[in-house]
Design an enzyme around this catalytic site. Sequence first.
Site, PDB file in Angstrom:
ATOM      1  N   LYS A 111      -3.876   2.087   5.193  1.00 41.27           N
ATOM      2  CA  LYS A 111      -3.265   2.185   3.747  1.00 41.27           C
ATOM      3  C   LYS A 111      -1.816   2.711   3.572  1.00 41.27           C
ATOM      4  O   LYS A 111      -0.996   2.106   3.072  1.00 41.27           O
ATOM      5  CB  LYS A 111      -4.031   3.068   2.739  1.00 41.27           C
ATOM      6  CG  LYS A 111      -5.437   2.512   2.534  1.00 41.27           C
ATOM      7  CD  LYS A 111      -6.167   2.948   1.183  1.00 41.27           C
ATOM      8  CE  LYS A 111      -7.301   2.421   0.874  1.00 41.27           C
ATOM      9  NZ  LYS A 111      -8.195   3.021  -0.122  1.00 41.27           N
ATOM     10  N   LYS A 191     -11.913  -6.093   4.993  1.00 42.96           N
ATOM     11  CA  LYS A 191     -12.665  -5.670   3.794  1.00 42.96           C
ATOM     12  C   LYS A 191     -12.500  -6.127   2.629  1.00 42.96           C
ATOM     13  O   LYS A 191     -11.282  -6.166   2.187  1.00 42.96           O
ATOM     14  CB  LYS A 191     -12.763  -4.049   4.072  1.00 42.96           C
ATOM     15  CG  LYS A 191     -13.266  -3.420   3.111  1.00 42.96           C
ATOM     16  CD  LYS A 191     -13.353  -1.905   3.235  1.00 42.96           C
ATOM     17  CE  LYS A 191     -12.325  -1.271   2.203  1.00 42.96           C
ATOM     18  NZ  LYS A 191     -12.540   0.009   1.631  1.00 42.96           N
ATOM     19  N   LYS A 194     -10.672  -3.707  -3.848  1.00 42.41           N
ATOM     20  CA  LYS A 194      -9.951  -3.705  -5.352  1.00 42.41           C
ATOM     21  C   LYS A 194      -8.492  -4.281  -5.247  1.00 42.41           C
ATOM     22  O   LYS A 194      -8.179  -5.034  -5.915  1.00 42.41           O
ATOM     23  CB  LYS A 194     -10.109  -2.436  -5.955  1.00 42.41           C
ATOM     24  CG  LYS A 194     -11.661  -2.101  -6.379  1.00 42.41           C
ATOM     25  CD  LYS A 194     -11.621  -1.003  -7.054  1.00 42.41           C
ATOM     26  CE  LYS A 194     -12.610  -0.078  -6.603  1.00 42.41           C
ATOM     27  NZ  LYS A 194     -12.435   0.946  -5.731  1.00 42.41           N
TER      28      LYS A 194
END
Length: 328
Positions: A111, A191, A194
């Site tokens: 991230k 993966k 969202k």
Amino acid sequence: MARVFSGIQPSGELHIGNYLGAVQNWVQLQHQHDCLFCIVDLHAVTQAYEPATLAQRTTDMAIGLLAAGLDPERCIVFVQSHVPEHSELNWLLTIVTPLGELERQTQFKDKAQRQASVPAGLLNYPVLQAADVLLYKATLVPVGEDQLQHLELMREIARRWNGRFGEGFFPQPQAHLSTAKRVLGLDGQVKMSKSLGNTISLFDTPDTIWEKLRPAATDPARKTRKDPGTPQLCNVFTIHQGFSPPETQAHVARQCRTAGWGCLDCKRVLADNMIATLTPIRERAQQLQARRVTDVLRAGAAKARALARQTIAEVRQRMGFLAGAEAS
Ligand code: AQP
């Protein structure tokens, strides 16, 4: 009965990765254990987000969870920021958390790469997660495979805190994995997430489900219709494992290995089974009223807070803070 805790960020629409990796399990566990399920809005603000939409996303996530089958009569459903003790325990756990371990977390590295400037909150994400679980002394944490490293760190934090302030106080929480523990995005690369836009939402209509599924990546080694495939290497087969009955899965696997079916044949069967599961969820979500959701979240926060306060009172005492003038 075990105490179960798990959370989900209101960082976008609930998708089938969240459903198969976590929420489907939550729905089962609420019938067997003492469960708390939390919409972790404090976690969601560690990524770029729009303040104007956070509250609505939080409500939408609650609607999604209730429509997917969480029953407030059987479990506690609440919003993380409504129970301020999460933030307090988070801070108190930072002092026993090794910085090097935080820097080693794969999710942090992934991230952080996507952000121009990395906030300290993103590094601290697993500590807040440890606070969420330990605040309720939960022993079972249903999560997808992506969270296993965080769970390991959580146990380390619990051990270190116990070693310094009170042996046996916090339990060592264990992960509870579902069968579809890692659903890839429709591109088959990373993966399903969202925030990456590679999802099928729990609220997509039958037409949208088919539009998204039709071009989805399958076994990369199966180049032509005549090549036999390997179901274990195919993300579409992983999704079958979440939505299709065992006899269909066995049939699909056989057709794939023998090149009896092409990938589109396999996807058509999957789309039908997904639509059969997701249509009632979408319809329940449309019927849920905002007022009902607010009431569920308010009652959930009150129940969670009563438990959280007990733990925090003991934590403060064991850590040696001056008692007597805490805010109510
Ligand atoms: N692709 C996935 N496969 C299996 N399980 C998954 N989970 C998430 N994605 C998959 C599980 O869903 C639960 C809730 O996840 P989260 O919202 O707390 O955070 P996340 O894992 O970071 O989910 P996303 O969708 O990837 O959100 P963003 O893009 O906002 O970061 C967890 O138990 C997770 O394991």
